[in-house]
Design a protein around this motif. Structure first.
Motif, PDB file in Angstrom:
ATOM      1  N   LEU A 141      38.017  41.727  44.176  1.00  5.60           N
ATOM      2  CA  LEU A 141      36.923  42.534  44.721  1.00  5.60           C
ATOM      3  C   LEU A 141      37.005  43.995  44.316  1.00  5.60           C
ATOM      4  O   LEU A 141      36.004  44.619  43.990  1.00  5.60           O
ATOM      5  N   LEU A 142      38.224  44.539  44.320  1.00  5.20           N
ATOM      6  CA  LEU A 142      38.370  45.953  43.984  1.00  5.20           C
ATOM      7  C   LEU A 142      37.925  46.203  42.550  1.00  5.20           C
ATOM      8  O   LEU A 142      37.443  47.269  42.207  1.00  5.20           O
ATOM      9  N   LEU A 186      48.494  36.037  53.164  1.00  7.38           N
ATOM     10  CA  LEU A 186      48.963  36.976  52.150  1.00  7.38           C
ATOM     11  C   LEU A 186      48.473  36.573  50.771  1.00  7.38           C
ATOM     12  O   LEU A 186      47.933  37.378  50.023  1.00  7.38           O
ATOM     13  N   THR A 212      46.816  42.575  55.811  1.00 10.79           N
ATOM     14  CA  THR A 212      47.128  42.346  54.405  1.00 10.79           C
ATOM     15  C   THR A 212      46.168  43.122  53.508  1.00 10.79           C
ATOM     16  O   THR A 212      46.571  43.799  52.565  1.00 10.79           O
ATOM     17  N   PHE A 213      44.872  43.042  53.829  1.00 10.68           N
ATOM     18  CA  PHE A 213      43.852  43.717  53.025  1.00 10.68           C
ATOM     19  C   PHE A 213      44.075  45.232  53.033  1.00 10.68           C
ATOM     20  O   PHE A 213      44.066  45.887  51.987  1.00 10.68           O
ATOM     21  N   ILE A 228      45.985  34.453  49.860  1.00 11.25           N
ATOM     22  CA  ILE A 228      44.530  34.424  49.681  1.00 11.25           C
ATOM     23  C   ILE A 228      43.945  35.829  49.651  1.00 11.25           C
ATOM     24  O   ILE A 228      43.157  36.182  48.777  1.00 11.25           O
ATOM     25  N   ILE A 229      44.343  36.648  50.619  1.00 10.93           N
ATOM     26  CA  ILE A 229      43.743  37.979  50.731  1.00 10.93           C
ATOM     27  C   ILE A 229      44.116  38.867  49.547  1.00 10.93           C
ATOM     28  O   ILE A 229      43.275  39.587  49.004  1.00 10.93           O
ATOM     29  N   ILE A 230      45.375  38.800  49.122  1.00 16.36           N
ATOM     30  CA  ILE A 230      45.781  39.649  47.998  1.00 16.36           C
ATOM     31  C   ILE A 230      45.017  39.242  46.734  1.00 16.36           C
ATOM     32  O   ILE A 230      44.543  40.095  45.977  1.00 16.36           O
ATOM     33  N   PHE A 278      47.102  46.157  51.084  1.00 14.64           N
ATOM     34  CA  PHE A 278      46.843  46.001  49.649  1.00 14.64           C
ATOM     35  C   PHE A 278      46.093  47.204  49.098  1.00 14.64           C
ATOM     36  O   PHE A 278      46.399  47.694  48.016  1.00 14.64           O
ATOM     37  N   LEU A 336      41.988  37.748  46.612  1.00 12.36           N
ATOM     38  CA  LEU A 336      40.590  38.152  46.784  1.00 12.36           C
ATOM     39  C   LEU A 336      40.409  39.659  46.660  1.00 12.36           C
ATOM     40  O   LEU A 336      39.477  40.136  46.020  1.00 12.36           O
ATOM     41  N   ALA A 337      41.324  40.389  47.306  1.00  8.96           N
ATOM     42  CA  ALA A 337      41.189  41.848  47.320  1.00  8.96           C
ATOM     43  C   ALA A 337      41.299  42.407  45.906  1.00  8.96           C
ATOM     44  O   ALA A 337      40.560  43.319  45.534  1.00  8.96           O
ATOM     45  N   SER A 338      42.203  41.839  45.098  1.00  5.21           N
ATOM     46  CA  SER A 338      42.357  42.383  43.751  1.00  5.21           C
ATOM     47  C   SER A 338      41.121  42.080  42.905  1.00  5.21           C
ATOM     48  O   SER A 338      40.727  42.891  42.063  1.00  5.21           O
TER      49      SER A 338
END
Lengths: 197, 181
Positions: free
Chosen positions: A116-117, A106, B64-65, A108-110, B68, A112-114
């Motif tokens: 990347l977006l 949760l 999760t991705f 790490i991905i959150i 999100f 990274l995703a923020s």
């Protein structure tokens, strides 16, 4: 005889220890945060934490739990964490161990995703991901080759494989329908095989 | 109520995907069809890349991705909780009532059918993925297809190399050859 020290090497007899809830959470947090790829990749890390370090379960138990995790729905790593947590501290232990396992993902991905977006319109990022998508295709191809070696064992299984690919691609059969149909197919074929034998 | 819908969709994925992370892929593609505003076939490829190159179970990383993308950090949490809920319930039931579940003959027979079906579903997901990566309608992307062939060969030869390295190789190739073409 109740030694609490490290087990004498070479011997698999060991005294199982109790597990605290916080200990369970933190152990599975470490396992989740240090294994790349989950599932099969988690076994070495799992053995180190729950057998060697904490003496919560023994070697055989881990293998059994792992086998059950593989043949029940859901993510293997989560199933394994739930099972060990349950054996040590009941329902609460199951929940705590599982939450520990997924917390690193949760975080790490959150993060990274923020990032990347925000970068997705950048040309360099787009090019890199153009190549990454091809690499992902290649990686999944390899995963399929490995899985096929273990699961397509006779003509009945090969036939089922082709039927599933065909029905999903051309008839848009939902994966939700494939799962129960495959179970029935497996039961029927094995039943017929035993009758014929 | 988006959180509830998200929780329910991932609850279903957790309940029906057998065989670990990649087995959730066909369900994600189904989700892209039923909820096009949530995820697209294109972003699923990026999700796989990131999930394979970061720690943690792939299935959880992808949930999760996806969560999100739909509803921010809380969405990520909700999707993951949805995906793990069936596991927790089923495993606790098995631990309580069924001993030697994995040695039961019916379970073995069911898995004889389930395993090839799961490989079939993952193949279907791969075809979908290739449809947006290597082809565009009827047109074949030459650069991508050649890179794909080379990478598959390399991965099958050097089996021990970590997926993360291949993803790195892919990103360098993408920059060098100016993909997507």
């Amino acid at each position: 005889m109740r030694p609490v020290g490290p087990p004498s090497d070479g011997q698999h007899r060991m005294k199982k220890r109790e597990a605290g809830l916080w200990e369970l959470y933190f152990s599975f947090f470490k396992i989740g945060g240090l294994t790349f790829g989950g599932g099969y990749a988690m076994l070495p890390m799992l053995q180190r934490e729950v057998i060697d370090r904490h003496h919560w379960v023994d070697e055989q138990e881990v293998l059994d739990i792992y086998a059950i995790g593989q043949c029940t729905p859901g993510i293997i790593a989560v199933n394994t964490a739930t099972m060990i947590g349950y054996r040590k501290r009941g329902v609460l232990g199951a929940i705590v161990a599982t939450l520990g396992e997924v917390t690193p993902s949760l975080l790490i991905i959150i993060t990274l995703a923020s990032i990347l977006l925000r970068l997705q319109d950048n040309l360099w990022i787009q090019r890199a991901f153009g190549g990454i998508r091809v690499a992902v295709c290649a990686l999944i191809t390899q995963a399929i080759v490995n899985l096929a070696k273990k699961s397509l064992v006779d003509w009945q299984t090969i036939l089922l494989y082709l039927l599933v690919v065909g029905a999903s691609t051309f008839a848009h059969l939902s994966p939700l329908a494939v799962v129960p149909l495959a179970i029935v197919y497996g039961l029927m074929v094995q039943h017929l095989k035993r009758r014929a034998a | 109520m988006i959180y509830l819908a998200l929780y329910w969709e991932f609850f279903k994925i957790g309940l029906f995907s057998l065989g670990g992370g990649l087995a959730t892929l066909p369900f994600l593609y189904k989700l892209a069809e039923t909820h096009p505003a949530w995820i697209s076939a294109q972003t699923i490829a990026d999700m796989i890349a990131i999930s394979e190159s970061t720690p943690g179970p792939i299935g959880i990383n992808m949930a999760t991705f996806a969560g999100f993308q739909v509803a921010g950090a809380v969405g990520g949490l909700i999707a993951t909780l949805g995906e793990i809920t069936p596991s927790i319930i089923i495993i606790i039931l098995i631990a309580r009532f069924l001993t030697a579940f994995d040695k039961n003959q019916n379970v073995k027979d069911a898995f004889y059918g389930l395993r090839p079906a799961v490989v079939g579903l993952i193949t279907f997901a791969l075809l979908k993925l290739m449809g947006v990566t290597l082809f565009h309608g009827q047109v074949i992307h030459m650069k991508e297809t050649i890179l794909y062939g080379v990478l598959v060969l390399c991965i099958l030869i050097w089996k021990k190399v970590h997926p993360f390295i291949w993803i790195l190789v892919g990103s360098v190739a993408g920059l060098m050859f100016q993909l997507p073409s």
